[in-house]
Structure formats: structure tokens, C-alpha cells
Design an enzyme around this catalytic site. Structure first.
Site, short mmCIF file in Angstrom:
data_model
loop_
_atom_site.label_atom_id
_atom_site.label_comp_id
_atom_site.label_asym_id
_atom_site.label_seq_id
_atom_site.Cartn_x
_atom_site.Cartn_y
_atom_site.Cartn_z
N GLY A 1 -21.25 -26.92 -33.88
CA GLY A 1 -21.24 -27.45 -32.68
C GLY A 1 -22.12 -26.58 -31.77
O GLY A 1 -22.72 -25.61 -32.34
N ASN A 2 -21.51 -26.55 -30.39
CA ASN A 2 -22.07 -25.52 -29.65
C ASN A 2 -21.32 -24.44 -29.24
O ASN A 2 -20.09 -24.20 -29.66
CB ASN A 2 -22.23 -26.47 -28.19
CG ASN A 2 -20.87 -26.86 -27.69
OD1 ASN A 2 -20.04 -26.03 -27.21
ND2 ASN A 2 -20.78 -28.11 -27.61
N VAL B 1 -17.45 -24.49 -27.39
CA VAL B 1 -16.52 -25.14 -28.32
C VAL B 1 -16.24 -23.87 -29.14
O VAL B 1 -15.17 -23.55 -29.51
CB VAL B 1 -16.72 -26.36 -28.63
CG1 VAL B 1 -15.42 -26.64 -29.89
CG2 VAL B 1 -16.83 -27.42 -27.82
N GLY B 2 -17.41 -23.36 -29.64
CA GLY B 2 -17.13 -22.22 -30.53
C GLY B 2 -16.50 -21.22 -30.33
O GLY B 2 -15.63 -20.53 -31.01
N GLU C 1 -21.12 -22.32 -37.00
CA GLU C 1 -22.37 -22.76 -37.09
C GLU C 1 -22.96 -23.24 -35.56
O GLU C 1 -22.53 -24.33 -35.42
CB GLU C 1 -22.66 -23.91 -38.06
CG GLU C 1 -22.26 -23.33 -39.60
CD GLU C 1 -23.73 -22.47 -40.16
OE1 GLU C 1 -24.49 -22.39 -39.42
OE2 GLU C 1 -23.26 -21.52 -40.96
N CYS D 1 -29.85 -28.56 -34.78
CA CYS D 1 -29.24 -27.29 -34.31
C CYS D 1 -30.90 -26.47 -34.45
O CYS D 1 -30.73 -25.38 -34.03
CB CYS D 1 -28.17 -26.91 -34.88
SG CYS D 1 -28.30 -26.72 -36.82
#
Length: 494
Positions: free
Chosen positions: A188-189, A192-193, A210, A244
Site C-alpha cells: 500500500g502507501n 499506512v506503511g 511494498e 505502484c
């Protein structure tokens, strides 16, 4: 949500039973997943159409069949991957059994993404199961129809005690992250990572992140811009730019920019003869929030040279090219993740390299050039998750290449055997016999000069003329003979 602790405990109990470590269990689960993909192709296609307006071909190519091929590759190599790995030994270990065991971590939390809700959810799970882990799967609620479908069918095909699916939004994700996991895999982004990484740090849980970033494109002068336009816009228009590793922006000279725009215009006419709005092959933005975010980029800098059309009711944004963009413009500050393509004129590759290095590490770097020296220069002087020369996306399709980011674009990698390795702990193992203690006496006190000399002779390594380690074959032969003689002596005379 209070039930998550009990759920995790029950799944961990399954792992501790040893069931998932059996290679036969792993194979059966992977075969069941293959059956799930084959028997639900149409349902997957319908869900992807509902969530992202993906055409059947795009959904199968990038999602279902991509996952299926990864799964078959794993099944074909499972026996080899699960074997203990032999390693080189030294003189003092000639009689020992030395190897690496790849063991599962335990219970893995896999958090999928909405832009490729099948591929980015199931492919990590393939690696986790192949490695012998239990899995709790959290599909992205933004791709709602696909998430509901996975929640329904995964328990029907896979071991429902060892593999769970949790559907839901932010409250459910927050509750899951409060639990103790043995591994967390998130796609994700970066925002949030960071939340995932902070939660993992509470229990020192290893993670794979990722993420993404502004993946740049450098186009050198003198290349075939017709071919470049085809390959570039295929990558930018796939999934309406919600990828991505989609090309995020272009750097090229002003002359190349002007010629490229004309080639892109022709390419888009070939791709969508009746226009992208009427094409069954062009996706839509996944939600109103993401649509409004991407739409702001239409006026984020430069001049609209192509496209610019939008439709709020359909969450449609046409493939759009912005020219004469500056690095300081709003469109250049964050990952676009949509079908807007800025072109920033630069003097040469040196200016492009400087800009790439001034920003955060991209997930992908694309170079279109016929000049080997230019290509090598850009690759050597930058740091990105991956590189693809004279094309886009294709490096991510090869299972023998690791897929992952570096720095702000992520950590860890997967695809093919790299997925298996990601979810495996590499356990060092040495097995010795309770014999030959007279040899081992060299390492025991009291320490003497004589012992030191003998140990130094056995363990010392020397560089050869090329800078590598000097071949030690004569020493190995001598050591082997000595070890055999000592063993025979001990067997018959002690």
C-alpha cells in the site's frame, strides 16, 4: 473485534501442532488455491469489473493468470525449495553436517491492496503457505466486491483453521495490528506503511513493506518515440494508472517532449479508437476520494497537452499529458497513482540523475535510451527498487527477479522463490559427533603457544593475487587425511 485475539491464538495453536510444516500440507493448500482460481475465473472477472471497471482480459492477465503462474512456479519448485541447503565447510568442520533449514515464521498477517486486489493479496499468500506459515488475510475494503468474494471462497478451498480471512475497514485493520504476529506483509502507501511498522515494532515483528513512490522515466534523445509512446502509455493507462510501478513522470529535453506528445496522441488513438471514455478496456478510479485526489493533478502544473477530460459520475479521468512541468509544481510533490503524466524538460541525464537523487527512492526507474553508457550511468548513480530499460512493468513479470522497494519505496522483496524466502527463517544448523575430542582439545584451556600456532595454521586465510581467497585445496586434502586417520585410530584403539 475482541475476537481477534482468540482467532490469532487458535491459528497459532494450529501452527504449533506442526501441521503446516509438512510439505504435503503445503502442496495440498497450493493445489486447492489453484483450483479456486480456475473454478472462479468469471467471478473474479466480475468483481474486478465492479471495483475498477477492469476488462476481462486485463483482469485475467494482470490478476488471475499472473497469480496462477506464480502458484504453478511455486508448486513446480516446492520440493527443491524446502530441501536443506548445503554450505561450504572449513578444515575444522570437515566431519560435521552443516546446512541451512528454511523454516516458517509462524502466523503471518498479509494486508492486500485495492489496485490489484487479487494479485497483491494472493501472491504473498502463496509464498507464506509454501514456507509453511499460517495466514490471516486482510483484503483491502476499497476494492469491496473482490474483498467480499475472497472472504467467501477462500474458506471453501483452503484449511479454514490455518488460513483465515478478515474483511473490514480501518477499525478492523487497527484491531488486527494490535495483535502479535510472527510476520507482517503489507502492500500500500507509505503513510499506512509507517503505521504498520510502528505496530510491528511493539513486538519486534519482521515486516515486508511494498510501497510506491514517484517512478521516473528518462527518455534520451534519438530514440524511436513511436515505440516509446506505445510502451509508455500501455504502462500508464493500465488500470488507469493505479499501479505502484506505473510511470509517474517523464524527464527529457524540450525537443523530445514536443515530438513525444504527437506520438502519444497517435498511440492513444490506436489504443482507444472511440476515445477512452467509451472504451471497454479503460478502467475507472476506484473511489470518489481517489478520483478527487487524482483530479486535482489536472491543474497541478504545466499545460494540458492531451486529455484532461473527466466525469465525476463515472470516476473517469482521461489519459492526460502535462507539458512544461517544473519540479516545484504541485503535481510533482506526491505519487500521482492515476492517468496523469507530467513531462519535465531537462537538459540531459545529469540533471535527471540529480533530481532523482534529491527525492525519495522510487519503486521503479524507466530509461529509454540507445546509449549503453547513458543507461549504465543512470543505473549506477541512482538507487531505486527496480530498473527497466526501454520498456515499463516488464521487470515485475519475471519470477527470477526480486520485486520490492528500497528506502521510502519499501523493504523486502517477493515474487517466485523470493516470496518463499521472504516468509522463511534461514536457520543455521551444525551437527557434530561426540568423538575426536583429542582434536577439539586445541580450543580448550589452558592456552599455549603451540595450540595457538596450530589453530592459526588451520583457520588462517590468505588472499591470492587477484584479491580473492587463495585456494586451500592442499590444506583440505591434508586436513581430510588427518581427520580420517584420527577417526580410524579412535575407532580401533580407544
Amino acid at each position: 473485534m475482541e475476537g481477534y485475539s482468540k482467532m490469532v491464538q487458535s491459528v497459532r495453536a494450529v501452527f504449533r501442532s506442526g501441521r503446516t510444516k509438512e510439505v504435503e500440507w503445503r502442496r495440498n493448500q497450493l493445489l486447492a488455491m489453484l483450483k479456486m482460481l480456475d473454478e472462479n475465473r468469471d467471478r473474479f472477472s466480475d468483481a474486478l469489473k465492479a471495483d475498477l471497471n477492469k476488462s476481462k482480459m486485463e483482469g485475467l492477465l494482470f490478476e488471475v493468470d499472473y497469480s496462477r503462474n506464480d502458484l504453478i512456479n511455486c508448486l513446480n519448485n516446492l520440493d527443491e525449495w524446502t530441501k536443506p541447503e548445503k554450505v561450504k565447510k572449513g578444515l575444522v568442520n570437515l566431519m560435521d553436517k552443516v546446512y541451512i533449514r528454511r523454516e516458517p515464521f509462524g502466523v503471518a498477517l498479509i494486508m492486500g491492496a485495492w489496485n490489484y486486489p487479487i494479485q497483491l493479496t494472493l501472491c504473498p499468500m502463496i509464498g507464506a503457505i509454501a514456507s509453511g506459515n499460517c495466514v490471516v488475510l486482510k483484503p483491502s475494503e476499497i476494492a469491496a466486491q473482490t474483498a467480499v468474494l475472497l472472504e467467501e471462497i477462500v474458506p471453501k478451498y483452503l484449511d479454514n483453521e490455518a488460513i483465515k480471512v478478515v474483511n473490514g475497514a480501518i477499525p478492523e485493520t487497527t484491531a488486527l495490528l494490535k495483535e502479535r504476529w510472527d510476520y507482517i506483509f503489507y502492500t500500500g502507501n507509505s503513510m499506512v506503511g509507517k503505521i504498520v511498522m510502528r505496530a510491528a515494532a511493539e513486538h519486534l515483528t519482521p515486516v515486508t513493506l511494498e510501497l510506491g513512490g514517484k517512478s521516473p522515466v528518462f527518455i534520451d534523445d534519438g530514440v524511436d518515440l513511436g515505440v516509446v509512446a506505445n510502451r509508455l502509455m500501455w504502462g500508464k493507462c493500465t488500470n488507469a494508472g493505479q499501479t505502484c510501478i506505473a510511470p509517474d513522470y517523464i524527464m527529457c529535453t524540450k525537443k523530445t517532449q514536443d515530438e513525444l506528445v504527437e506520438k502519444i496522441k497517435k498511440t492513444l488513438g490506436d489504443f482507444y479508437p472511440d476515445g477512452p471514455a467509451k472504451s471497454p478496456d479503460y478502467c475507472r478510479l476506484v473511489s470518489d476520494r481517489h478520483y478527487q485526489r487524482v483530479k486535482k493533478n489536472l491543474e497541478g502544473g504545466g499545460t494540458v497537452a492531451l486529455g484532461g477530460d473527466s466525469n465525476d459520475a463515472e470516476r473517469f479521468i482521461a489519459p492526460t499529458v502535462l507539458v512544461d512541468v517544473k519540479f516545484s509544481d504541485p503535481v510533482m510533490q506526491d505519487e500521482i497513482f492515476g492517468p496523469v503524466l507530467p513531462i519535465v524538460p531537462v537538459q540531459n541525464e545529469d540533471e535527471a540523475i540529480e533530481h532523482i537523487n534529491d527525492g525519495t527512492n522510487p519503486l521503479a526507474l524507466y530509461i529509454f535510451s540507445n546509449n549503453t553508457a547513458t543507461r549504465n550511468k543512470i543505473i549506477e548513480q541512482t538507487s531505486t527498487g527496480g530498473v527497466c530499460v526501454n520498456d515499463v512493468f516488464m521487470h515485475g513479470s519475471l519470477p527470477s527477479l526480486p520485486f520490492g522497494g528500497v528506502g521510502s519505496s519499501g523493504m523486502g522483496a517477493y515474487h517466485g522463490k523470493f516470496s518463499f524466502d521472504t516468509f522463511s527463517h534461514k536457520r543455521s544448523c551444525m551437527e557434530r559427533e561426540l568423538k575426536m575430542e583429542s582434536v577439539n582439545n586445541l580450543r580448550y584451556p589452558p592456552f599455549t603457544e603451540k595450540k595457538q600456532q596450530r589453530i592459526g595454521w588451520i583457520s588462517k586465510k590468505k588472499l591470492n593475487s587477484t584479491g580473492g581467497i587463495r585456494p586451500l585445496l592442499p590444506y583440505f586434502v591434508f586436513g581430510t587425511v588427518v581427520a580420517i586417520l584420527i577417526k580410524l585410530y579412535m575407532k580401533y584403539y580407544m
